[in-house]
Design an enzyme around this catalytic site. Sequence first.
Site, short mmCIF file in Angstrom:
data_model
loop_
_atom_site.label_atom_id
_atom_site.label_comp_id
_atom_site.label_asym_id
_atom_site.label_seq_id
_atom_site.Cartn_x
_atom_site.Cartn_y
_atom_site.Cartn_z
N ASP A 25 0.88 -1.17 0.00
CA ASP A 25 0.00 0.00 0.00
C ASP A 25 0.91 1.21 0.00
O ASP A 25 1.49 1.56 1.03
CB ASP A 25 -0.90 -0.04 1.25
N LYS A 93 3.19 11.49 -3.18
CA LYS A 93 2.25 10.77 -4.06
C LYS A 93 1.37 11.76 -4.83
O LYS A 93 0.92 11.47 -5.93
CB LYS A 93 1.39 9.84 -3.21
N GLU A 198 -6.97 0.76 -4.92
CA GLU A 198 -7.03 0.68 -3.46
C GLU A 198 -8.40 0.21 -2.96
O GLU A 198 -8.46 -0.71 -2.13
CB GLU A 198 -6.67 2.04 -2.84
N ASP A 220 -12.57 5.97 2.67
CA ASP A 220 -11.14 5.95 3.02
C ASP A 220 -10.72 7.32 3.56
O ASP A 220 -10.52 8.26 2.80
CB ASP A 220 -10.33 5.59 1.75
#
Lengths: 639, 180
Positions: A25, A93, A198, A220
């Site tokens: 992850d 990211k 994800e 999330d």
Amino acid sequence: MALLQISEPGQSPVPHQFKRAIGIDLGTTNSLVAAVANKGGADNGIAKVINDTEGRAILPSVVNYAASGAQYVGYEAQAIAADDPFNTLASFKRLMGRGLNDVSDTSQFQIVTPNDALTDTADKNDVIRIATAAGEVTATQASAEILKCLTARAADALGGAIEGAVITVPAYFDDAQRQATKDAATIAGLNVLRLINEPTAAAVAYGLDKADDRYIVVYDLGGGTFDVSILQLSEGVFEVLSTGGNSALGGDDFDLAIVQWALSQANISAEQLSAQEYRRLLIDARAAKESLTDNDSVTVSIQSSSVTWAGELTKVGFDALIDALVTATIAACKASLNDADLTAGEIADVVLVGGSTRVPLVREQVTALFQQAPKTDVDPDQVVALGAAIQANSLIGNSRDSDLLLLDVIPLSLGIETMGGLVEKIIHRNTSIPSTRAQEFTTYKDGQTALAVHVVQGERDLVSDCRSLARFELRGIPPMVAGAARIEVVFNVDADGILDVSAKETITGVSAHVQVKPSYGLEESEIAQMLKASYSHASEDRDARMLAEQRVEAEGLVDAVNMALAQDGHLLNDVERADIDAAIAAVLAIVGQSDTQAISDAVAALGRVTDTFATRRMDQSVRAALQGKNIEDVADGSL
Amino acid sequence: MKLEHNFFTLMGQAQQFTVDRAALKKRFRTLQREYHPDRFAAKTPQEQRLAVQFSAHLNTAFATLDNPVKRATHMLELSGVTIDHQNSTIKDPVFLMQQMETREAFDDARADNDLPALESLFNQVNTQFQACQQDFAALFEASQLSASADEKKVRDTVGKMQFFEKLSDELTSLIRSLTQ
């Protein structure tokens, strides 16, 4: 393992050998690695997160580039960050596969690095490079450092080199962002089995891939970002129906709300605290937040040279502080439901991801919206990595349970620019991948010998509203009258959702040349250079490793071809057979020598001469399934 | 790589307009289970490449047979008739008149957010779409385009199917957005 021939269930031709595969992850704030333990071991095929030597599962996604050339990763980098902020990258990211053009809001890279030491790239479409004491770095390289660190951790824990990895990416990642993630793995020397979404990974961790057709919401809430995805599971296919969220809202904002409350209660301003005192208050606030998950009230205190204050924060008080933040996430959920043309009542499962989903108010509001309790059995910090590990274990061939097959769709349409800046879509969004689509184009001027092709991704009609992926130039078209040339442009999207485009002029058969220039990625040669630089070993070690890997591939292919010949040699005529035998002999003659390139060439040649053979075998097995067998027999695995 | 071009053969279906959707899905999933690139993730690069090609071919085959307009177009291709969807025009005057009236009714109902009118239009369009599909199916005999079927009529029928499909899709999304 014959060439493109599947063994019958339970009849593996090679004794089963456990391979080390991991799920990663690669998160904005934190990263994790997980693996499925070898069956027969104590953990018997259960996916588990791999901790570092100090027992910590999480690796903060932070990299420090020191002037000495050394790189510090994770907690180490975090510890240095305060003293050396300008050479420390966090949340990078956000910049994966991005050019300066995409980041009009400079706060996006202010989060990554406090300086504005972004290298002046002549081309605003070029990938963003950040100047550090150790030289220019890209988000891709920083991600590679995280991947290397996690891979080394896993190799230590699993007792040997890692043979493959599944890396997760946000569902909304476009082609350039996915490609950047794969490039990071290449730089880290990691073999990527597959990139998966994800939210899909989270659903797999809950075993939902085996469930009946349904709609699933993945909520999330990470440290700094909030994502909501709505998935449709239909006959084993996960399809992302919609995604939404807020890239500047996360659990860290809950901590900040407590800090603000404490400061106002103590009647002081943040400026009255030293940086160290402020950091201590922030840590205290986080502890208070976590404590309120199980307790009704908690003591928060401020200790500074000028002020000493302590106060009681109740759960009710905390809920009031964060109410607006949580409500914003619920609004995003409603918007995503709307986009997916669904109502809250149609959702069968709600999966929670991210540590901040432990906050009771979050769970209460999610429960209220979807009229059901969300799934919480799997640790929300680990659920994505665990799902990735399960998929990695299946892809590498460890899992006998061949039921797990994730069929994916492309998240955004792919097309090319046509006259007037309009987009002609070639592959529409939600098309199942892998996918191949060919489209014919022609010249618009007499004697035109070149054609520029601009590949874009997005749903809008105007090129300027879509994302530029690549520009191609097809040269060497023989001069003809306008409209006479037949240029076939072929789009190939692989199972990772990554696009490859080729073009050729079909009438004359004159082979034309295609040049690909990635708009937002790293050049192939640059990646090779980074890969080379990333080896810590001496070059002899590297060469030895490459030679060994090449030999394994050569021997594997020869075995596969021989087995296929023994079974289906009759599908070849004498000439074809002789060609294959010669190519095998060529590989065998050279495999014992130490010329890596020569072995690689011989393997490629054998691959080419067996292409037709492999296709015929595949055809044969498909036909066999139709003759004398009904569909039930085929479904039973006797294909 | 030469792959089976006849999607009916590939998907184990009789070459006719009516498909057994359940069997089609089952066959598709069975083949994907065998040939999806995920099954070759740990195999040689050559096998991986072939699996990507074959799996993409299966996706195209399924998408083609699953959609009435694409399926009809594929049947015609197999019979040697090519359809250029972008440049084909329907020459049936009665149909063209109907089409204009339907469009007007659609625009009026949309302007008024008239849900009952839209729903009734939706039912009407789908009935016509179904009828058109039956017309198309009747043009074939024993997997072949029947000798009596003239090419103009065949093209018109596919053109009409395309029109009804588009209108039906637009109505579906409009009705959904109004019922939210």
